[in-house]
Write an enzyme that holds these catalytic residues in place. Sequence first.
Site, short mmCIF file in Angstrom:
data_model
loop_
_atom_site.label_atom_id
_atom_site.label_comp_id
_atom_site.label_asym_id
_atom_site.label_seq_id
_atom_site.Cartn_x
_atom_site.Cartn_y
_atom_site.Cartn_z
N CYS A 111 0.81 -1.23 0.00
CA CYS A 111 0.00 0.00 0.00
C CYS A 111 0.84 1.27 0.00
CB CYS A 111 -0.93 0.02 1.20
SG CYS A 111 -2.12 -1.33 1.20
N HIS A 247 -3.04 7.42 2.61
CA HIS A 247 -3.52 6.15 2.08
C HIS A 247 -4.90 5.87 2.65
CE1 HIS A 247 -3.92 2.02 1.03
NE2 HIS A 247 -3.64 1.56 2.24
N ASN A 277 -10.14 0.19 -0.10
CA ASN A 277 -8.67 0.23 -0.09
C ASN A 277 -8.15 -0.33 -1.42
OD1 ASN A 277 -5.94 -0.17 0.31
ND2 ASN A 277 -6.15 -1.11 2.34
O1 UT7 Z 1 -3.75 -0.83 3.64
C1 UT7 Z 1 -3.03 -1.08 4.82
C2 UT7 Z 1 -3.48 -2.31 5.41
N1 UT7 Z 1 -4.78 -2.40 5.96
C3 UT7 Z 1 -5.23 -1.66 6.96
O2 UT7 Z 1 -4.66 -0.66 7.33
C4 UT7 Z 1 -6.43 -2.15 7.70
C5 UT7 Z 1 -6.19 -2.10 9.18
N2 UT7 Z 1 -7.24 -2.67 10.00
C6 UT7 Z 1 -8.52 -2.26 9.99
O3 UT7 Z 1 -8.91 -1.40 9.21
C7 UT7 Z 1 -9.47 -2.84 11.02
O4 UT7 Z 1 -8.72 -3.53 11.99
C8 UT7 Z 1 -10.53 -3.78 10.40
C9 UT7 Z 1 -11.54 -2.98 9.59
C10 UT7 Z 1 -9.88 -4.82 9.54
C11 UT7 Z 1 -11.31 -4.47 11.54
O5 UT7 Z 1 -11.87 -3.51 12.39
P1 UT7 Z 1 -11.71 -3.66 13.97
O6 UT7 Z 1 -12.46 -2.55 14.57
O7 UT7 Z 1 -10.24 -3.75 14.25
O8 UT7 Z 1 -12.47 -5.00 14.25
P2 UT7 Z 1 -11.92 -6.35 14.92
O9 UT7 Z 1 -11.03 -7.06 13.95
O10 UT7 Z 1 -11.40 -6.05 16.28
O11 UT7 Z 1 -13.26 -7.16 15.05
C12 UT7 Z 1 -14.35 -6.67 15.86
C13 UT7 Z 1 -15.53 -7.58 15.65
C14 UT7 Z 1 -15.21 -9.06 15.73
O12 UT7 Z 1 -16.32 -9.74 16.32
P3 UT7 Z 1 -16.31 -10.16 17.88
O13 UT7 Z 1 -15.11 -11.05 18.04
O14 UT7 Z 1 -16.17 -8.86 18.62
O15 UT7 Z 1 -17.62 -10.83 18.04
C15 UT7 Z 1 -15.10 -9.47 14.29
O16 UT7 Z 1 -15.40 -10.85 14.09
O17 UT7 Z 1 -16.07 -7.37 14.33
C16 UT7 Z 1 -16.19 -8.63 13.67
N3 UT7 Z 1 -15.99 -8.40 12.24
C17 UT7 Z 1 -17.01 -8.17 11.40
N4 UT7 Z 1 -18.34 -8.11 11.59
C18 UT7 Z 1 -19.09 -7.84 10.51
C19 UT7 Z 1 -14.82 -8.36 11.57
N5 UT7 Z 1 -15.07 -8.11 10.26
C20 UT7 Z 1 -16.42 -7.99 10.14
C21 UT7 Z 1 -17.27 -7.74 9.06
N6 UT7 Z 1 -18.60 -7.66 9.28
N7 UT7 Z 1 -16.82 -7.52 7.80
#
Ligand code: UT7
Length: 356
Positions: A111, A247, A277
């Site tokens: 990225c 980004h 992204n």
């Molecule tokens: O380009 C450079 C590389 N990429 C990035 O910079 C991305 C960096 N990371 C992020 O943007 C975020 O960490 C994500 C968007 C990937 C995830 O967001 P988060 O707030 O960190 O969520 P999390 O991974 O802590 O998950 C929270 C909850 C989980 O459920 P439980 O365990 O709390 O029940 C996940 O299973 O959200 C759940 N979850 C979803 N629910 C619905 C994760 N993905 C999804 C989804 N839809 N798509």
Amino acid sequence: MPNALITGWGRCVPPAVLSNADLETVTDTSDDWITSRTGIKERRISHVEVSDLSTVAASHALAAAGLGPTDLDLIIVATCSPDRAIPSAATMVQAKLGATRAGAMDLNAACSGFIFALSTADQMIRSGSMRRVLVIGAEKLSYWLDFSNRATSVLFGDGAGAVVLEAAEEEGGLLAFELGADGTAGDLLCVPASGTEGNPLRRELPTILMEGAEVFRRAVTAMGDSASRVVARAGLSLDDIDLFIPHQANVRIIDATARRLDLDPAKVFVNIASYGNTSAATIPIALSEALEAGRITPGANLVLAAFGGGFTWAAAVYRWGRRVTPVGTSPAALPPSSATALELLAPNIAVHGKGV
Ligand code: UT7
């Protein structure tokens, strides 16, 4: 020593739109979750390859610069999703444009690739070795989407952006840049088996794996800190910055980075809602949209910052020149397609099905 100014810009996003509602039909997610956790409403899915997206974006950038393909000395395509390992996407673009005088190479810094490529081009020009370099950021990350993994499959999209950098006596160009990497964190954001590793008899479809929360935390720190370092190195203060083009990975990362820099939100360019992204393509797409929207004025100080797989990160301060309007336009366009995003993704959906 000449300056290296951006004299042309362009973008190419494919027509098929994948909405959050579409994603609800193929993975266990909701529009509410995606919107509130990422800021993404839709992304584009490409019916063509990275070299095609790149060539159209490049044609617009060349027209905006008032140049033809044979004026180019070098083409750099920042990508981690090229059509093929060999030949490079850049050599395909060279052939498609007819840029017969230009060398061509791909650059993979995930990225962060566009800022790595921009600073490479800048140094080629400032050293006097080259006069006109085409820098493209282009990706087709939809190829690697795994709908059994809802944490990654909702984030990524396809597209390309391009700039032409030219030697100029006029004031402006890159005032400072920083390129960073931490290869020890490579497994936190990766596409296993997408290269030569692995047993070919047990080959699986490569998909994107990511430790989202850790990537999030590191992205905010690295983008914020490297942006403030380059601003200081340019002899400026954050008050001197007119527009921050980060980004586009997650609107919460962008907001947290801007807060870390204490930047007025009005000075931050955000278009993630429309494209998700697109990795190396987010910044050049955003740059060309910012110009069209009148967000970049003559002499404006821009800060670019990115973070991605590797890990890699990069930041740059760029002072815009005098011209903020294109010299000309190009009719270049992708071959038409009426396929929907879900139709284009049918192979991914067939392999992974509806996951949980
Ligand atoms: O380009 C450079 C590389 N990429 C990035 O910079 C991305 C960096 N990371 C992020 O943007 C975020 O960490 C994500 C968007 C990937 C995830 O967001 P988060 O707030 O960190 O969520 P999390 O991974 O802590 O998950 C929270 C909850 C989980 O459920 P439980 O365990 O709390 O029940 C996940 O299973 O959200 C759940 N979850 C979803 N629910 C619905 C994760 N993905 C999804 C989804 N839809 N798509």
